[in-house]
Design an enzyme around this catalytic site. Structure first.
Site, PDB file in Angstrom:
ATOM      1  N   CYS A 108       0.827  -1.206   0.000  1.00 27.29           N
ATOM      2  CA  CYS A 108       0.000   0.000   0.000  1.00 27.29           C
ATOM      3  C   CYS A 108       0.869   1.267   0.000  1.00 27.29           C
ATOM      4  O   CYS A 108       1.416   1.620  -1.046  1.00 27.29           O
ATOM      5  CB  CYS A 108      -0.985  -0.031   1.160  1.00 27.29           C
ATOM      6  SG  CYS A 108      -2.470   0.945   0.842  1.00 27.29           S
TER       7      CYS A 108
ATOM      8  N   GLU B 182      -1.368  -8.774   4.111  1.00 24.93           N
ATOM      9  CA  GLU B 182      -1.013  -9.195   5.476  1.00 24.93           C
ATOM     10  C   GLU B 182      -2.229  -9.545   6.316  1.00 24.93           C
ATOM     11  O   GLU B 182      -2.160 -10.362   7.233  1.00 24.93           O
ATOM     12  CB  GLU B 182      -0.196  -8.099   6.164  1.00 24.93           C
ATOM     13  CG  GLU B 182      -0.970  -6.962   6.793  1.00 24.93           C
ATOM     14  CD  GLU B 182      -1.577  -5.981   5.791  1.00 24.93           C
ATOM     15  OE1 GLU B 182      -1.286  -6.099   4.584  1.00 24.93           O
ATOM     16  OE2 GLU B 182      -2.347  -5.089   6.211  1.00 24.93           O
TER      17      GLU B 182
ATOM     18  N   HIS C 107      -3.767  -5.166   0.681  1.00 28.37           N
ATOM     19  CA  HIS C 107      -3.216  -5.582   1.983  1.00 28.37           C
ATOM     20  C   HIS C 107      -3.248  -7.091   2.143  1.00 28.37           C
ATOM     21  O   HIS C 107      -4.196  -7.656   2.689  1.00 28.37           O
ATOM     22  CB  HIS C 107      -3.983  -4.893   3.114  1.00 28.37           C
ATOM     23  CG  HIS C 107      -3.612  -3.473   3.276  1.00 28.37           C
ATOM     24  ND1 HIS C 107      -2.660  -3.044   4.165  1.00 28.37           N
ATOM     25  CD2 HIS C 107      -4.037  -2.374   2.605  1.00 28.37           C
ATOM     26  CE1 HIS C 107      -2.524  -1.738   4.063  1.00 28.37           C
ATOM     27  NE2 HIS C 107      -3.325  -1.313   3.112  1.00 28.37           N
TER      28      HIS C 107
HETATM   29  N1  LIG Z   1      -2.195   6.701   2.979  1.00 28.31           N
HETATM   30  C1  LIG Z   1      -2.018   6.099   1.668  1.00 28.31           C
HETATM   31  C2  LIG Z   1      -1.676   4.617   1.817  1.00 28.31           C
HETATM   32  C3  LIG Z   1      -2.860   3.877   2.388  1.00 28.31           C
HETATM   33  C4  LIG Z   1      -2.472   2.704   3.253  1.00 28.31           C
HETATM   34  O1  LIG Z   1      -1.325   2.282   3.355  1.00 28.31           O
HETATM   35  N2  LIG Z   1      -3.484   2.208   3.958  1.00 28.31           N
HETATM   36  C5  LIG Z   1      -3.260   1.330   5.039  1.00 28.31           C
HETATM   37  C6  LIG Z   1      -4.280   1.599   6.123  1.00 28.31           C
HETATM   38  C7  LIG Z   1      -4.153   0.611   7.250  1.00 28.31           C
HETATM   39  C8  LIG Z   1      -2.800   0.673   7.902  1.00 28.31           C
HETATM   40  O2  LIG Z   1      -2.500   1.723   8.485  1.00 28.31           O
HETATM   41  O3  LIG Z   1      -2.047  -0.318   7.783  1.00 28.31           O
HETATM   42  C9  LIG Z   1      -3.286   6.239   0.828  1.00 28.31           C
HETATM   43  O4  LIG Z   1      -4.321   6.662   1.396  1.00 28.31           O
HETATM   44  O5  LIG Z   1      -3.240   5.913  -0.374  1.00 28.31           O
END
Ligand SMILES: N[C@@H](CCC(=O)NCCCC(=O)O)C(=O)O
Length: 258
Positions: free
Chosen positions: A114, A227, A225
């Site tokens: 992400c 994970e 995600h």
């Molecule tokens: N902020 C960026 C990346 C989004 C992201 O990594 N979401 C993960 C949310 C859950 C966590 O904190 O692991 C975007 O908004 O594109």
């Protein structure tokens, strides 16, 4: 007794402030996926290290994980529009970008999730869109925060594999070219860095997975995600096992070096 030759994987921390106190933190689910599915030993990389200290870490480690995070990569890193400071994590940006450059130069396996995919694209000279839903024909890619956490991370849109990168190979090992993945992001790749190849796109055209073209080891990232359901979801298991295998191969290669 034989030395434990398991791979050690560095995980870049988020810098968070709770009740006025700064923390360097990583969500446990990322560490569990590395430990239980990739079969590696995760260790946290704090903010504030110098480039030389990060290099020392990556010479010792056998892999690098760049996790997701609610914060956004600073637009100053890629010439984007000014952003509100509360959405940024400059410590994380600096550590991640330096760690990516060092890992790629040393041939250390690298996996981004992400925000980690967005960092990889920016580190290699690409740009981001601050809100991908604004694109023509684009769907919604942010999570529904009113839902229970497991439903926020449930599969929600299809992606289609393309090219021959690490993630595309993992998808095709499931005897398919298309799978459904979760989506928890507002930002995404606008201009793809020259050094990256697309491994998968969503049906509305968002780049969902990339591989580093010239990498000699696993160097890839995904916008979703894996994970969260690293045990239950077949593709998540394929990706983390492939990353773990690359990290263990890195251990062996270092043992053979003079
Ligand atoms: N902020 C960026 C990346 C989004 C992201 O990594 N979401 C993960 C949310 C859950 C966590 O904190 O692991 C975007 O908004 O594109």
């Amino acid at each position: 007794m034989a030395e434990d030759s398991r791979a050690i994987v560095g995980v870049v921390c988020d810098r968070q402030t709770v009740d006025g106190v700064d923390y360097d933190a990583v969500r446990v689910r990322y560490l569990e996926a590395l430990h239980l599915t990739a079969g590696v030993v995760p260790v946290l990389i704090p903010g504030g290290l110098t480039d030389k200290e990060l290099r020392t870490c990556l010479l010792a480690f056998n892999g690098l994980l760049l996790t997701g995070a609610a914060s956004n990569v600073s637009p100053s890193r890629y010439g984007g529009p000014k952003a509100c400071a509360s959405t940024l994590d400059l410590d994380r940006d600096r550590t991640s970008i330096a760690a990516i450059e060092t890992a790629l130069s040393l041939g250390v396996p690298l996996f981004g999730i992400c925000r980690g995919l967005q960092e990889l694209n920016v580190a290699l000279g690409g740009t981001l869109s601050s809100d991908i839903s604004e694109g023509e024909g684009r769907g919604v890619h942010v999570e529904d925060l009113s839902l229970p956490r497991d439903l926020q991370y449930a599969p929600s849109h299809a992606i289609v594999a393309e090219g021959n990168g690490h993630i595309a190979e993992c998808i095709r090992r499931l005897n398919t070219n298309s799978v459904s993945v979760n989506t928890l992001h507002q930002q995404g790749i606008a201009r793809l860095a020259d050094g990256l190849a697309v491994d998968a796109r969503s049906v509305d055209g968002v780049i969902e997975a990339v591989s580093v073209k010239e990498a000699t080891t696993f160097a890839a990232a995904v916008q979703w995600h894996p994970e969260w359901f690293h045990v239950e979801d077949p593709l998540s298991g394929e990706i983390f096992r492939a990353f773990g295998e690359a990290c263990h191969l890195h251990v062996k290669r270092k043992m053979l070096q003079p």
